[in-house]
Design an enzyme around this catalytic site. Sequence first.
Site, mmCIF file in Angstrom:
data_model
loop_
_atom_site.group_PDB
_atom_site.id
_atom_site.type_symbol
_atom_site.label_atom_id
_atom_site.label_comp_id
_atom_site.label_asym_id
_atom_site.label_seq_id
_atom_site.Cartn_x
_atom_site.Cartn_y
_atom_site.Cartn_z
ATOM 1 N N GLY A 216 0.838 -1.212 0.000
ATOM 2 C CA GLY A 216 0.000 0.000 0.000
ATOM 3 C C GLY A 216 0.867 1.255 0.000
ATOM 4 C CD GLU A 233 -11.086 -0.880 1.004
ATOM 5 O OE1 GLU A 233 -11.155 -1.614 2.015
ATOM 6 O OE2 GLU A 233 -11.778 0.133 0.865
ATOM 7 C CB CYS A 267 -8.430 -8.241 4.670
ATOM 8 S SG CYS A 267 -10.144 -8.009 4.162
#
Length: 491
Positions: A216, A233, A267
Amino acid sequence: MSQATLSHSNGSVTHVSSIKSFTPSDIGRIIPAQKAKSLELRLSTAKERITKLKKLKNVIFKYQTEIQKALHADFHKSAREVDISEILPTIGEINDAIKHVKSWMRPVNVSTPITLLGSVSKIVYEPKGVCLIIAPWNYPFHLAVAPIAAAIAAGNTIVLKPSEFTPNTAAIIKTMLAEIFQENEVAVFEGDVSVSTALLEQPFDHIFFTGSTPVGKVVMEAAAKHLTTVTLELGGKSPTIVADDADLKLAAERIMWGKFLNAGQTCVAPDYVLIPKAKVDKFVSFAKEATEKYFKSKEDKFAENPDFCRIINSKNFGRVSSYIDEAVKKGAKVAFGGKLKADENFIAPTILTDVPLDAKIMEDEIFGPLLPIVTYDHLDDAIKIINDKPKPLALYIFSDKAKTAKYILNRTSAGGSVINDVILHLVNSNLPFGGINHSGHGSYHGLFGFKAFSHERSVLQTPKLSIVKLMYPPYTGFVKMIVDSTTRFFV
Ligand code: NAD
């Protein structure tokens, strides 16, 4: 170049390369073509977008069996689990967009302050343009196709980069999408990190990334070069507090379901459990009972159950299984499970008790079927353990008292929370799904997905006679009086 197999419902098998040949000329051709198409799509009507969403839904149903087989080939995921956790939530998102896109697209009129008397103010939702979606392997279908549905609803063109670790699913997604979209509207770039890196050099209008926190950061850095907006996300350690007043049986049943779904590679899986010392034995006994019931076998036979999927690859198998050894060396006990089959990347559902806070399993996101249990004396101690770590994607609370749940909610921060269950907040598309700081930026699902792929443009329509003119220079005493009285009485 490694090979994987794709079985078709008619029994035939296609060999797909896990790394597809890729040339920079593909990017050079497709991105400018999408740019041109995106200008056209700005004018697309709700009806046209609904037609596309319906086509997407139909093609998913057409390929449902192939999708199930691809996921089984990729990591042994059972057909039912594919239906429950990949197809069903994706169709849910598409249906929600079909139902609401017309109202989502409508400009929203907002009030106008007295200083702009006579003006009309509205928020107009315009498509962001050419969007890059980078997807992970853990729900390789849903996490690629659900964002696509949101991007289509918002009127964008899309470049999708699925994960290289689920090549069969990536191939079927590509086949499916190519059947209903030209590459100037939706294009799939299969391949590994090098493909992602090459795509990230492009000046996209938005990047929607689902994956790990370290990657990310790479994505955000690349986006910064073009000042491209991002939705991230990400992952992290999602804690579960079982309070003193919780229904232990219910907590154990629900936590075990959420932990062992997709073999813990979720996740928002409950990463670790915080529980009062006196409750551990009872919780473990309920947890064993629930897990044996789910997989219809005793703990030494889980590998034979077709409904329990595998760890994605040997690298992750090594990483996850090493957490058991390291924690045990530091004093943890294997209260349940612990069986491994390296040749199959199989790790049995495992519960670890007496886990010290400095064990690696309490530092990294586990992303596997291991549940460490940490005990606490006072609720504030559990809250401190959570607050000493980066803000999680999810935080779960098991308590029979609203007061206890509120106490925890008020003192912690997380992307989302469920009280007396796990994971299910993402099923409701009226709730934004996303993280905070380390666990993500922005959100999606339902209207939030439409907004993630739209720019909220301010439009102010002013009258010919504007009172703002009274504040234009030269700044006379009259202007001062107008500004003073406006500041004091009208704003
Ligand atoms: P990952 O970050 O390794 O990979 C995700 C995607 O990024 C893949 O397509 C991969 O090819 C690409 N990628 C990898 N390294 C890259 C790099 N250096 N530069 C550019 N692109 C790169 O994640 P993963 O292992 O596929 O997925 C697991 C992670 O994703 C976990 O941390 C999990 O929590 C997180 N996740 C989050 C959500 C969510 O909705 N918040 C959902 C699923 C998974």
